[in-house]
Motif scaffolding. Sequence first.
Motif, PDB file in Angstrom:
ATOM      1  N   ASP A  26     -25.454  -8.635  13.719  1.00  0.00           N
ATOM      2  CA  ASP A  26     -26.731  -8.448  14.403  1.00  0.00           C
ATOM      3  C   ASP A  26     -27.451  -9.754  14.714  1.00  0.00           C
ATOM      4  OD1 ASP A  26     -26.394  -5.690  14.381  1.00  0.00           O
ATOM      5  OD2 ASP A  26     -27.330  -5.510  12.404  1.00  0.00           O
ATOM      6  N   VAL A  27     -26.725 -10.898  14.695  1.00  0.00           N
ATOM      7  CA  VAL A  27     -27.345 -12.168  15.068  1.00  0.00           C
ATOM      8  C   VAL A  27     -26.498 -12.860  16.135  1.00  0.00           C
ATOM      9  CG1 VAL A  27     -28.213 -14.383  14.276  1.00  0.00           C
ATOM     10  CG2 VAL A  27     -28.374 -12.398  12.781  1.00  0.00           C
ATOM     11  N   PHE A  28     -25.286 -13.348  15.760  1.00  0.00           N
ATOM     12  CA  PHE A  28     -24.424 -14.034  16.718  1.00  0.00           C
ATOM     13  C   PHE A  28     -23.000 -14.085  16.189  1.00  0.00           C
ATOM     14  CE2 PHE A  28     -25.929 -17.492  14.016  1.00  0.00           C
ATOM     15  CZ  PHE A  28     -24.751 -18.157  13.720  1.00  0.00           C
ATOM     16  N   THR A  29     -22.074 -14.477  17.070  1.00  0.00           N
ATOM     17  CA  THR A  29     -20.695 -14.757  16.685  1.00  0.00           C
ATOM     18  C   THR A  29     -20.295 -16.100  17.282  1.00  0.00           C
ATOM     19  OG1 THR A  29     -19.787 -13.602  18.595  1.00  0.00           O
ATOM     20  CG2 THR A  29     -19.987 -12.336  16.575  1.00  0.00           C
ATOM     21  N   LEU A  30     -19.457 -16.817  16.549  1.00  0.00           N
ATOM     22  CA  LEU A  30     -18.866 -18.064  17.008  1.00  0.00           C
ATOM     23  C   LEU A  30     -17.361 -17.893  16.914  1.00  0.00           C
ATOM     24  CD1 LEU A  30     -21.061 -20.572  15.006  1.00  0.00           C
ATOM     25  CD2 LEU A  30     -21.184 -20.145  17.442  1.00  0.00           C
ATOM     26  N   GLU A  31     -16.686 -18.197  17.994  1.00  0.00           N
ATOM     27  CA  GLU A  31     -15.239 -18.003  18.014  1.00  0.00           C
ATOM     28  C   GLU A  31     -14.563 -19.191  18.690  1.00  0.00           C
ATOM     29  OE1 GLU A  31     -12.016 -14.746  19.642  1.00  0.00           O
ATOM     30  OE2 GLU A  31     -14.141 -14.359  19.842  1.00  0.00           O
ATOM     31  N   PRO A  32     -13.633 -19.841  17.991  1.00  0.00           N
ATOM     32  CA  PRO A  32     -12.906 -20.935  18.641  1.00  0.00           C
ATOM     33  C   PRO A  32     -11.881 -20.371  19.623  1.00  0.00           C
ATOM     34  CG  PRO A  32     -12.173 -20.685  16.390  1.00  0.00           C
ATOM     35  CD  PRO A  32     -13.268 -19.697  16.597  1.00  0.00           C
ATOM     36  N   ARG A  33     -11.861 -20.907  20.808  1.00  0.00           N
ATOM     37  CA  ARG A  33     -10.920 -20.478  21.837  1.00  0.00           C
ATOM     38  C   ARG A  33     -10.076 -21.671  22.258  1.00  0.00           C
ATOM     39  NH1 ARG A  33     -12.656 -15.748  25.169  1.00  0.00           N
ATOM     40  NH2 ARG A  33     -13.198 -14.280  23.526  1.00  0.00           N
ATOM     41  N   LEU A  34      -8.784 -21.450  22.395  1.00  0.00           N
ATOM     42  CA  LEU A  34      -7.876 -22.512  22.801  1.00  0.00           C
ATOM     43  C   LEU A  34      -7.845 -22.595  24.323  1.00  0.00           C
ATOM     44  CD1 LEU A  34      -5.739 -24.607  21.976  1.00  0.00           C
ATOM     45  CD2 LEU A  34      -4.051 -22.795  22.204  1.00  0.00           C
ATOM     46  N   LYS A  35      -8.154 -23.766  24.837  1.00  0.00           N
ATOM     47  CA  LYS A  35      -8.024 -24.012  26.272  1.00  0.00           C
ATOM     48  C   LYS A  35      -6.680 -24.685  26.488  1.00  0.00           C
ATOM     49  CE  LYS A  35     -12.760 -24.285  27.765  1.00  0.00           C
ATOM     50  NZ  LYS A  35     -13.659 -25.004  28.659  1.00  0.00           N
ATOM     51  N   ARG A  36      -5.879 -24.124  27.333  1.00  0.00           N
ATOM     52  CA  ARG A  36      -4.527 -24.644  27.561  1.00  0.00           C
ATOM     53  C   ARG A  36      -4.551 -25.991  28.273  1.00  0.00           C
ATOM     54  NH1 ARG A  36      -1.681 -19.616  30.362  1.00  0.00           N
ATOM     55  NH2 ARG A  36      -3.415 -20.035  31.731  1.00  0.00           N
ATOM     56  N   LEU A  81     -16.851 -20.406  21.570  1.00  0.00           N
ATOM     57  CA  LEU A  81     -17.525 -19.354  22.321  1.00  0.00           C
ATOM     58  C   LEU A  81     -18.672 -18.840  21.469  1.00  0.00           C
ATOM     59  CD1 LEU A  81     -17.546 -17.331  24.727  1.00  0.00           C
ATOM     60  CD2 LEU A  81     -16.203 -15.846  23.268  1.00  0.00           C
ATOM     61  N   PHE A  82     -19.875 -18.924  21.978  1.00  0.00           N
ATOM     62  CA  PHE A  82     -21.068 -18.440  21.285  1.00  0.00           C
ATOM     63  C   PHE A  82     -21.532 -17.186  21.978  1.00  0.00           C
ATOM     64  CE2 PHE A  82     -25.715 -18.200  21.127  1.00  0.00           C
ATOM     65  CZ  PHE A  82     -25.913 -18.134  19.761  1.00  0.00           C
ATOM     66  N   LYS A  83     -21.701 -16.122  21.199  1.00  0.00           N
ATOM     67  CA  LYS A  83     -22.170 -14.865  21.777  1.00  0.00           C
ATOM     68  C   LYS A  83     -23.299 -14.330  20.913  1.00  0.00           C
ATOM     69  CE  LYS A  83     -20.604 -10.515  23.605  1.00  0.00           C
ATOM     70  NZ  LYS A  83     -19.481  -9.603  23.787  1.00  0.00           N
ATOM     71  N   ILE A  84     -24.440 -14.089  21.536  1.00  0.00           N
ATOM     72  CA  ILE A  84     -25.608 -13.602  20.816  1.00  0.00           C
ATOM     73  C   ILE A  84     -25.570 -12.071  20.794  1.00  0.00           C
ATOM     74  CG2 ILE A  84     -27.150 -13.467  22.789  1.00  0.00           C
ATOM     75  CD1 ILE A  84     -29.289 -14.775  20.957  1.00  0.00           C
ATOM     76  N   SER A  85     -26.172 -11.478  19.791  1.00  0.00           N
ATOM     77  CA  SER A  85     -26.171 -10.018  19.682  1.00  0.00           C
ATOM     78  C   SER A  85     -27.109  -9.412  20.721  1.00  0.00           C
ATOM     79  CB  SER A  85     -26.594  -9.583  18.284  1.00  0.00           C
ATOM     80  OG  SER A  85     -27.976  -9.810  18.103  1.00  0.00           O
ATOM     81  N   LYS A  86     -26.896  -8.154  21.006  1.00  0.00           N
ATOM     82  CA  LYS A  86     -27.730  -7.475  21.992  1.00  0.00           C
ATOM     83  C   LYS A  86     -29.176  -7.386  21.529  1.00  0.00           C
ATOM     84  CE  LYS A  86     -24.087  -4.641  23.952  1.00  0.00           C
ATOM     85  NZ  LYS A  86     -23.578  -3.280  24.156  1.00  0.00           N
ATOM     86  N   MET A  87     -29.360  -7.144  20.231  1.00  0.00           N
ATOM     87  CA  MET A  87     -30.713  -7.027  19.687  1.00  0.00           C
ATOM     88  C   MET A  87     -31.487  -8.337  19.865  1.00  0.00           C
ATOM     89  SD  MET A  87     -31.915  -6.341  15.782  1.00  0.00           S
ATOM     90  CE  MET A  87     -31.364  -7.947  15.261  1.00  0.00           C
ATOM     91  N   TRP A  88     -30.880  -9.471  19.505  1.00  0.00           N
ATOM     92  CA  TRP A  88     -31.542 -10.763  19.640  1.00  0.00           C
ATOM     93  C   TRP A  88     -31.741 -11.126  21.110  1.00  0.00           C
ATOM     94  CZ3 TRP A  88     -33.944 -13.954  16.321  1.00  0.00           C
ATOM     95  CH2 TRP A  88     -33.828 -13.648  14.972  1.00  0.00           C
ATOM     96  N   LYS A 101     -32.298  -9.062  23.548  1.00  0.00           N
ATOM     97  CA  LYS A 101     -33.458  -8.300  24.027  1.00  0.00           C
ATOM     98  C   LYS A 101     -34.760  -8.906  23.514  1.00  0.00           C
ATOM     99  CE  LYS A 101     -31.198  -3.869  24.628  1.00  0.00           C
ATOM    100  NZ  LYS A 101     -31.073  -2.488  24.147  1.00  0.00           N
ATOM    101  N   LYS A 102     -34.780  -9.299  22.238  1.00  0.00           N
ATOM    102  CA  LYS A 102     -35.991  -9.891  21.676  1.00  0.00           C
ATOM    103  C   LYS A 102     -36.375 -11.175  22.395  1.00  0.00           C
ATOM    104  CE  LYS A 102     -36.078  -8.217  16.957  1.00  0.00           C
ATOM    105  NZ  LYS A 102     -36.137  -8.585  15.540  1.00  0.00           N
ATOM    106  N   ILE A 103     -35.384 -12.027  22.646  1.00  0.00           N
ATOM    107  CA  ILE A 103     -35.647 -13.308  23.304  1.00  0.00           C
ATOM    108  C   ILE A 103     -36.113 -13.097  24.735  1.00  0.00           C
ATOM    109  CG2 ILE A 103     -34.543 -15.404  24.181  1.00  0.00           C
ATOM    110  CD1 ILE A 103     -32.816 -15.343  21.642  1.00  0.00           C
ATOM    111  N   ASN A 104     -35.431 -12.218  25.458  1.00  0.00           N
ATOM    112  CA  ASN A 104     -35.757 -12.029  26.866  1.00  0.00           C
ATOM    113  C   ASN A 104     -37.045 -11.244  27.086  1.00  0.00           C
ATOM    114  OD1 ASN A 104     -33.564 -13.459  27.875  1.00  0.00           O
ATOM    115  ND2 ASN A 104     -32.222 -11.711  27.548  1.00  0.00           N
ATOM    116  N   ASP A 105     -37.432 -10.403  26.158  1.00  0.00           N
ATOM    117  CA  ASP A 105     -38.671  -9.650  26.316  1.00  0.00           C
ATOM    118  C   ASP A 105     -39.901 -10.497  26.027  1.00  0.00           C
ATOM    119  OD1 ASP A 105     -37.362  -7.405  27.094  1.00  0.00           O
ATOM    120  OD2 ASP A 105     -37.401  -6.426  25.127  1.00  0.00           O
ATOM    121  N   GLU A 106     -39.765 -11.502  25.149  1.00  0.00           N
ATOM    122  CA  GLU A 106     -40.921 -12.313  24.780  1.00  0.00           C
ATOM    123  C   GLU A 106     -41.243 -13.393  25.803  1.00  0.00           C
ATOM    124  OE1 GLU A 106     -40.406 -11.840  19.960  1.00  0.00           O
ATOM    125  OE2 GLU A 106     -40.361 -13.815  20.870  1.00  0.00           O
ATOM    126  N   ILE A 107     -40.285 -13.729  26.641  1.00  0.00           N
ATOM    127  CA  ILE A 107     -40.520 -14.797  27.618  1.00  0.00           C
ATOM    128  C   ILE A 107     -41.326 -14.280  28.781  1.00  0.00           C
ATOM    129  CG2 ILE A 107     -39.393 -16.358  29.257  1.00  0.00           C
ATOM    130  CD1 ILE A 107     -37.186 -16.718  27.254  1.00  0.00           C
TER     131      ILE A 107
END
Length: 84
Positions: free
Chosen positions: A37-47, A69-76, A78-84
Motif C-alpha cells: 500500500d505504499v510503493f514497489t521497487l523492482e530492478p529491470r535488466l535493460k539488454r 522501476l518505481f511504482k506507487i500504490s493506487k491509494m498513495w 490518489k492522495k497525492i493527486n487529489d491534494e494538488i
Amino acid sequence: ADNYPNFIKKDLRKLIEIFISEISLSLRRHERVELRDVFTLEPRLKRARTARNPKTNEKIYVKEKYSILFKISKMWSKKINDEI
C-alpha cells in the motif's frame, strides 16, 4: 523525531539507516522490494544494444544494465493527486 518525543533521535536515525541499507542490498541482489500500500521497487535488466549519438551520428555500443522501476500504490497516487 519532533512528532514522537518518546523516541531518541539517534535511535530513529539508526532505524532509517537500517531500512534504507536493507532496501539497497535487496536491489543489489536483484530482488523486488515491496512496501504494501505504499510503493514497489523492482530492478529491470535493460539488454545490450547499439545506440546513436545524435550530435555526431556515431554508433555506440551500450552494455546491458539494471534500472529500477518505481511504482506507487493506487491509494498513495490518489492522495497525492487529489491534494494538488
